[in-house]
Design a protein around this motif. Structure first.
Motif, PDB file in Angstrom:
ATOM      1  N   ALA A  49       0.708  -0.992  -0.227  1.00  0.00           N
ATOM      2  CA  ALA A  49      -0.133  -0.070   0.520  1.00  0.00           C
ATOM      3  C   ALA A  49       0.869   1.472   0.193  1.00  0.00           C
ATOM      4  CB  ALA A  49      -0.796  -0.484   0.935  1.00  0.00           C
ATOM      5  N   LYS A  50      -0.005   2.340  -0.739  1.00  0.00           N
ATOM      6  CA  LYS A  50       0.601   3.289   0.042  1.00  0.00           C
ATOM      7  C   LYS A  50       0.642   4.684   0.613  1.00  0.00           C
ATOM      8  CE  LYS A  50       2.465   7.343  -3.697  1.00  0.00           C
ATOM      9  NZ  LYS A  50       2.714   7.510  -4.958  1.00  0.00           N
ATOM     10  N   LEU A  51       1.195   4.988   1.559  1.00  0.00           N
ATOM     11  CA  LEU A  51       1.157   5.716   2.773  1.00  0.00           C
ATOM     12  C   LEU A  51       1.271   7.476   2.514  1.00  0.00           C
ATOM     13  CD1 LEU A  51      -1.191   6.059   5.449  1.00  0.00           C
ATOM     14  CD2 LEU A  51       1.640   6.022   6.687  1.00  0.00           C
ATOM     15  N   ALA A  52       0.303   8.386   1.980  1.00  0.00           N
ATOM     16  CA  ALA A  52       0.265   9.601   2.080  1.00  0.00           C
ATOM     17  C   ALA A  52      -0.257  10.012   3.650  1.00  0.00           C
ATOM     18  CB  ALA A  52      -0.128   9.908   0.830  1.00  0.00           C
ATOM     19  N   LEU A  53       0.622  10.366   4.335  1.00  0.00           N
ATOM     20  CA  LEU A  53       0.674  10.846   5.442  1.00  0.00           C
ATOM     21  C   LEU A  53       0.562  12.630   6.478  1.00  0.00           C
ATOM     22  CD1 LEU A  53       0.094   8.628   8.824  1.00  0.00           C
ATOM     23  CD2 LEU A  53      -0.343  11.174   8.483  1.00  0.00           C
ATOM     24  N   THR A  54       0.390  13.168   6.021  1.00  0.00           N
ATOM     25  CA  THR A  54       0.786  14.739   5.822  1.00  0.00           C
ATOM     26  C   THR A  54       0.568  15.354   6.805  1.00  0.00           C
ATOM     27  OG1 THR A  54      -1.001  15.547   4.493  1.00  0.00           O
ATOM     28  CG2 THR A  54       0.763  14.599   3.667  1.00  0.00           C
ATOM     29  N   LEU A  55       0.367  15.111   8.147  1.00  0.00           N
ATOM     30  CA  LEU A  55      -0.013  15.611   9.329  1.00  0.00           C
ATOM     31  C   LEU A  55       1.579  15.519  10.428  1.00  0.00           C
ATOM     32  CD1 LEU A  55      -2.256  16.515  11.438  1.00  0.00           C
ATOM     33  CD2 LEU A  55      -2.497  14.317  12.473  1.00  0.00           C
ATOM     34  N   GLU A  56       1.880  16.610  10.382  1.00  0.00           N
ATOM     35  CA  GLU A  56       3.374  16.593  10.531  1.00  0.00           C
ATOM     36  C   GLU A  56       3.539  16.662  11.886  1.00  0.00           C
ATOM     37  OE1 GLU A  56       5.887  18.092   9.402  1.00  0.00           O
ATOM     38  OE2 GLU A  56       4.909  18.723   6.878  1.00  0.00           O
ATOM     39  N   THR A  57       2.262  15.788  12.999  1.00  0.00           N
ATOM     40  CA  THR A  57       2.850  15.480  14.235  1.00  0.00           C
ATOM     41  C   THR A  57       2.522  14.005  14.317  1.00  0.00           C
ATOM     42  OG1 THR A  57       0.770  16.644  15.024  1.00  0.00           O
ATOM     43  CG2 THR A  57       2.553  17.975  15.277  1.00  0.00           C
ATOM     44  N   PHE A  58       2.218  13.822  13.078  1.00  0.00           N
ATOM     45  CA  PHE A  58       1.738  12.013  13.362  1.00  0.00           C
ATOM     46  C   PHE A  58       2.525  11.722  14.219  1.00  0.00           C
ATOM     47  CE2 PHE A  58       0.065   8.060  13.361  1.00  0.00           C
ATOM     48  CZ  PHE A  58      -1.329   8.262  13.430  1.00  0.00           C
ATOM     49  N   ASP A  59       3.224  10.869  15.535  1.00  0.00           N
ATOM     50  CA  ASP A  59       3.924  10.031  16.306  1.00  0.00           C
ATOM     51  C   ASP A  59       2.995   8.762  16.885  1.00  0.00           C
ATOM     52  OD1 ASP A  59       6.156   9.879  16.897  1.00  0.00           O
ATOM     53  OD2 ASP A  59       5.559  10.500  18.942  1.00  0.00           O
ATOM     54  N   ARG A  60       1.996   7.943  16.089  1.00  0.00           N
ATOM     55  CA  ARG A  60       1.843   6.961  16.636  1.00  0.00           C
ATOM     56  C   ARG A  60       3.032   5.508  16.071  1.00  0.00           C
ATOM     57  NH1 ARG A  60      -2.631   6.089  19.714  1.00  0.00           N
ATOM     58  NH2 ARG A  60      -4.018   8.206  20.068  1.00  0.00           N
ATOM     59  N   ASP A  61       2.863   4.604  16.831  1.00  0.00           N
ATOM     60  CA  ASP A  61       3.426   3.464  16.297  1.00  0.00           C
ATOM     61  C   ASP A  61       2.792   2.328  16.149  1.00  0.00           C
ATOM     62  OD1 ASP A  61       6.738   4.050  16.915  1.00  0.00           O
ATOM     63  OD2 ASP A  61       5.096   4.448  19.026  1.00  0.00           O
ATOM     64  N   CYS A  62       1.449   2.885  16.350  1.00  0.00           N
ATOM     65  CA  CYS A  62       0.180   1.823  15.711  1.00  0.00           C
ATOM     66  C   CYS A  62      -0.954   2.037  15.361  1.00  0.00           C
ATOM     67  CB  CYS A  62      -0.168   1.083  16.527  1.00  0.00           C
ATOM     68  SG  CYS A  62      -0.740  -0.772  16.536  1.00  0.00           S
ATOM     69  N   PHE A  63      -1.784   2.340  14.204  1.00  0.00           N
ATOM     70  CA  PHE A  63      -2.818   2.911  14.020  1.00  0.00           C
ATOM     71  C   PHE A  63      -3.939   2.204  12.897  1.00  0.00           C
ATOM     72  CE2 PHE A  63      -0.125   4.538  11.067  1.00  0.00           C
ATOM     73  CZ  PHE A  63      -0.901   5.604   9.982  1.00  0.00           C
TER      74      PHE A  63
END
Length: 223
Positions: A49-63
């Motif tokens: 899959a391709k993940l485009a996650l542009t939220l600068e502060t996102f810091d989760r190890d599992c979601f």
């Protein structure tokens, strides 16, 4: 007696509202034949899959997002599982913001099933079929594990309830590593307004829970 926890990866995603506009998941490749099935190994060509996650502060190890469960390299190292216990699928995060891209996410798939629960002492809803048999439906209300259960894997789907459970040793590795996004709920405690979960202190009960507040109190210390 051994203790088991329900592994929850979709809970309390406080960034969910913002992720709608900042996270896109698209399939890059489809598996050959049937797709991933809970509790079974996927053979042949694996999905990606391709993940485009542009939220600068996102810091989760599992979601969980876009029908996939994403786990970071840090969490995979803490899980410390071999190829006979787990499957990971490739993720292209090249279009993500620097912080989430640095997580080196991969897709998590639990490919093993264990016959470990005790249906007689558990509380769940079942549906009666025309042939006289019954089938368990929905999320169980309370799950007890057999005292003689000896699962060969530390994280697994239960054969009857089709829910992901794990050993206490597995949960502790994740908790000690400090991996935001992974939760371990007590399946033996009846579901309701006062959920209980495993923490580094022991078992804690959620006393306040909404989108932005997650407060607990210690109800049992585990040495």
């Amino acid at each position: 007696m051994k203790r088991y926890w329900m592994f929850v990866y979709w809970l309390y995603l406080r960034d969910a509202d913002r992720l709608v506009n900042h996270c896109t998941v698209s399939r890059v490749s489809e598996p050959c034949g049937e797709g991933p099935i809970a509790g079974r190994f996927l053979r042949g060509r694996l999905p990606s899959a391709k993940l485009a996650l542009t939220l600068e502060t996102f810091d989760r190890d599992c979601f969980y997002w876009g029908s996939f469960t994403f786990v970071s390299e840090k969490m995979r190292n803490a899980m410390a599982l071999g190829p006979s216990d787990i499957q990971y699928f490739d993720v292209d995060a090249s279009e993500s913001a620097p912080l989430p891209r640095s997580k080196n996410y991969r897709i998590l798939h639990i490919p093993v099933t264990e016959d470990a629960s005790d249906p007689i002492n558990s509380d769940y809803i079942c549906r009666h079929l025309p042939d006289g048999s019954t089938v368990q439906t929905g999320m169980p209300l309370r799950v007890v594990f057999r005292q003689d259960a000896e699962p060969a894997h530390e994280i697994f789907y239960d054969k009857l309830f089709r829910v992901i459970y794990c050993t206490d040793e597995f949960a502790l590795r994740i908790l000690k590593a400090g991996c935001p996004g992974a939760y371990f709920f007590d399946p033996s405690h009846p579901r309701g307004n006062f959920e209980r979960l495993r923490t580094l202190r022991g078992v804690e009960e959620i006393v306040r829970w909404n989108k932005r507040i997650f407060r607990t109190k210690l109800v049992e210390t585990i040495p």
